[in-house]
Design a protein around this motif. Sequence first.
Motif, PDB file in Angstrom:
ATOM      1  N   VAL A   1      21.721  -6.635  24.795  1.00 40.25           N
ATOM      2  CA  VAL A   1      22.577  -6.116  23.913  1.00 40.25           C
ATOM      3  C   VAL A   1      22.039  -5.093  22.754  1.00 40.25           C
ATOM      4  CG1 VAL A   1      24.360  -6.701  22.099  1.00 40.25           C
ATOM      5  CG2 VAL A   1      24.000  -8.282  24.065  1.00 40.25           C
ATOM      6  N   PHE A   2      20.811  -5.349  22.269  1.00 42.58           N
ATOM      7  CA  PHE A   2      20.275  -4.686  21.222  1.00 42.58           C
ATOM      8  C   PHE A   2      20.026  -3.236  21.637  1.00 42.58           C
ATOM      9  CE2 PHE A   2      17.166  -5.890  17.396  1.00 42.58           C
ATOM     10  CZ  PHE A   2      17.795  -5.044  16.725  1.00 42.58           C
ATOM     11  N   THR A   3      20.814  -2.396  20.779  1.00 44.39           N
ATOM     12  CA  THR A   3      20.554  -1.026  21.051  1.00 44.39           C
ATOM     13  C   THR A   3      20.392  -0.173  19.842  1.00 44.39           C
ATOM     14  OG1 THR A   3      22.382  -1.243  22.745  1.00 44.39           O
ATOM     15  CG2 THR A   3      21.849   1.081  22.086  1.00 44.39           C
ATOM     16  N   ILE A   4      19.312   0.441  19.748  1.00 47.52           N
ATOM     17  CA  ILE A   4      18.935   1.324  18.597  1.00 47.52           C
ATOM     18  C   ILE A   4      18.751   2.754  19.175  1.00 47.52           C
ATOM     19  CG2 ILE A   4      17.447   1.832  16.813  1.00 47.52           C
ATOM     20  CD1 ILE A   4      16.697  -1.074  16.769  1.00 47.52           C
ATOM     21  N   ALA A   5      19.327   3.734  18.637  1.00 38.58           N
ATOM     22  CA  ALA A   5      19.341   5.236  19.047  1.00 38.58           C
ATOM     23  C   ALA A   5      19.077   6.024  17.860  1.00 38.58           C
ATOM     24  CB  ALA A   5      20.719   5.730  19.654  1.00 38.58           C
ATOM     25  N   GLY A   6      18.085   7.040  18.365  1.00 33.99           N
ATOM     26  CA  GLY A   6      17.659   8.060  17.456  1.00 33.99           C
ATOM     27  C   GLY A   6      16.325   8.166  17.222  1.00 33.99           C
ATOM     28  N   ILE A   7      15.403   6.928  17.485  1.00 34.18           N
ATOM     29  CA  ILE A   7      14.169   6.677  17.277  1.00 34.18           C
ATOM     30  C   ILE A   7      13.646   6.139  18.773  1.00 34.18           C
ATOM     31  CG2 ILE A   7      13.871   6.746  14.817  1.00 34.18           C
ATOM     32  CD1 ILE A   7      13.854   3.671  14.892  1.00 34.18           C
ATOM     33  N   ARG A   8      12.348   6.089  19.090  1.00 37.96           N
ATOM     34  CA  ARG A   8      11.875   5.449  20.147  1.00 37.96           C
ATOM     35  C   ARG A   8      11.646   4.045  19.459  1.00 37.96           C
ATOM     36  NH1 ARG A   8      10.135   8.604  24.541  1.00 37.96           N
ATOM     37  NH2 ARG A   8      11.162  10.799  24.337  1.00 37.96           N
ATOM     38  N   THR A   9      11.911   2.750  20.129  1.00 39.92           N
ATOM     39  CA  THR A   9      11.620   1.640  19.770  1.00 39.92           C
ATOM     40  C   THR A   9      10.989   0.715  20.971  1.00 39.92           C
ATOM     41  OG1 THR A   9      13.603   0.389  20.630  1.00 39.92           O
ATOM     42  CG2 THR A   9      13.623   1.493  18.408  1.00 39.92           C
ATOM     43  N   GLY A  10      10.353  -0.250  20.654  1.00 42.08           N
ATOM     44  CA  GLY A  10       9.912  -1.275  21.633  1.00 42.08           C
ATOM     45  C   GLY A  10      10.640  -2.129  22.306  1.00 42.08           C
TER      46      GLY A  10
END
Length: 563
Positions: A408-417
Amino acid sequence: MFKKILIANRGEIAVRIVEACRRLEVRSVAVYSEADEDALHKRLADEAICCGPARATDSYLDVARIVGLAKQVGADAIHPGYGFLSENAEFARTVTEAGIVFIGPTPEVIGAMGLKIAARERMIEAGVPIVPGGEQITDAEEACRAAAEIGYPVLVKASAGGGGRGMRRVDDESQLAAALERAASEAEAAFGDGTVYLEKCLIRPRHIEIQIMADSTGHTIHFGERECSIQRRHQKLIEEAPAFGMTPELRASMGDAAVRAARAVGYVGAGTCEFLVDARGEFFFLEMNTRIQVEHPVTEAVANVDLVDLQIRMAAGEALSIAQEEVSISGHAIEARIYAEDPEKNFIPSPGPIVAWVAPSGPGIRLDSGFEGGQTVSSHYDPMIAKLIVSGRDREEALARLTAALEVFTIAGIRTGLPFLRRVCENGVFREGAYDTAFIENEMADGLGPLDGDLRDLVLAVVAHRAAAIDPGAASRFEVALPKADAVLAEVLGDNVRLGETEIPLDLLSDGNAIVTITHREAPFRITVVARKKGGFDVGLRDRVLRVKCSAVHEVRIPSNRG
């Protein structure tokens, strides 16, 4: 109890301390640098005051400035969190001399345990088992003799170090001189102290730590262990409790050693003793962290305790009312650290704006975060942006919740782990739990395979569709290309996209700013699509982020010669 606590930190730990202060009905004061003008911890605290420019040495690490601000706002205590000045004995001394309570051990204890050579000597006196080695090294000849006596492989380690800095593995004598030079140079730059020592390098050990708590009367207890063996560059990535295969007898022995270590230095407050455990179950003292740990939430989950609350109470002089026999460990908890970094490029930091953020929630899910959507991750500080903590009745339930939450966890705009963590959850060794500190090197070293044909075409189609939507009417035909692949002509036809001779139907379920949900193989499929300033798009899939080239193809009109 204190009336006002200044929090000498930022990010998720500052938010965590603000929450603890609120529950204790203590006013919180956040400090923030000019780069953190819009920071979450600043907005949540009761008061906030700027501590200087973006550079950490001129703000969060400026001892005189932080203490001066505490006096200015009338704080009667300072909580250092972790990192920054949390294990700086001079800072603790300056705070104390200013008539303000430092929430942590005394400057003398911090100094004693911060220098690894001195700490090892104290542990020997206290009867705590240590890894062979530990003598200060002054030249290459002395190092050669010590290494031969200990036996290769050895580690060159900085006495004042931590977090993997100033550490080098040496497998034979030919590598020793260069490793000494590099480790000493790195330690001098990072800690202002180039002192190094040699230590036996245990092959594929497990990294297990014990959480302790002590009051000012000397009453000291432990809250069990945390498994911290999944690391990259000697920095933890996933932690869990209880540790795999931990027996009551081993927990009691390790806990007793940690309590002896704390009592040996007159420790007060929250602290952690880190140990290496070999394949035979023998354990060796590694170091003591004289602060709250990043991974403290997993202990809170399985021991049903608020460690930050207790830490503040101990600093306020309250007695620890819990006896060791009253500590009970139940259930299972796992923490995954979310960093702004690129796992496909050796985990290098990836600062920048967060354009979309979807966080998981539900039973057994806790998110400790210093950021939210719309904020920018600065390049000036540690790239950790959040911690995802899950708990369950047993490891199977906790792992199922972690897997679901990461999806579910979604982060956009930067690269993440996040993509890397999802792959870890799929690994058989991790799912079994019998891993060691070589897990990432041995289990996750293989690169990602190519996308299957259907998914590849879907990505190219979505990119072309997004490019057309950004500037409606400007172009409908694009050349799109995945990394290291030839460009493909894509023509946008409403909600469909023609790739070469194939028409791809896009069943768009939702199309947000950066998050697109489509139907793929008869199921909802979420991807992130973020336009890059230099052209093209970053496309985030569940296991990777792709940099996709995209350029418009304009029709060339040939002027008529008819006159």
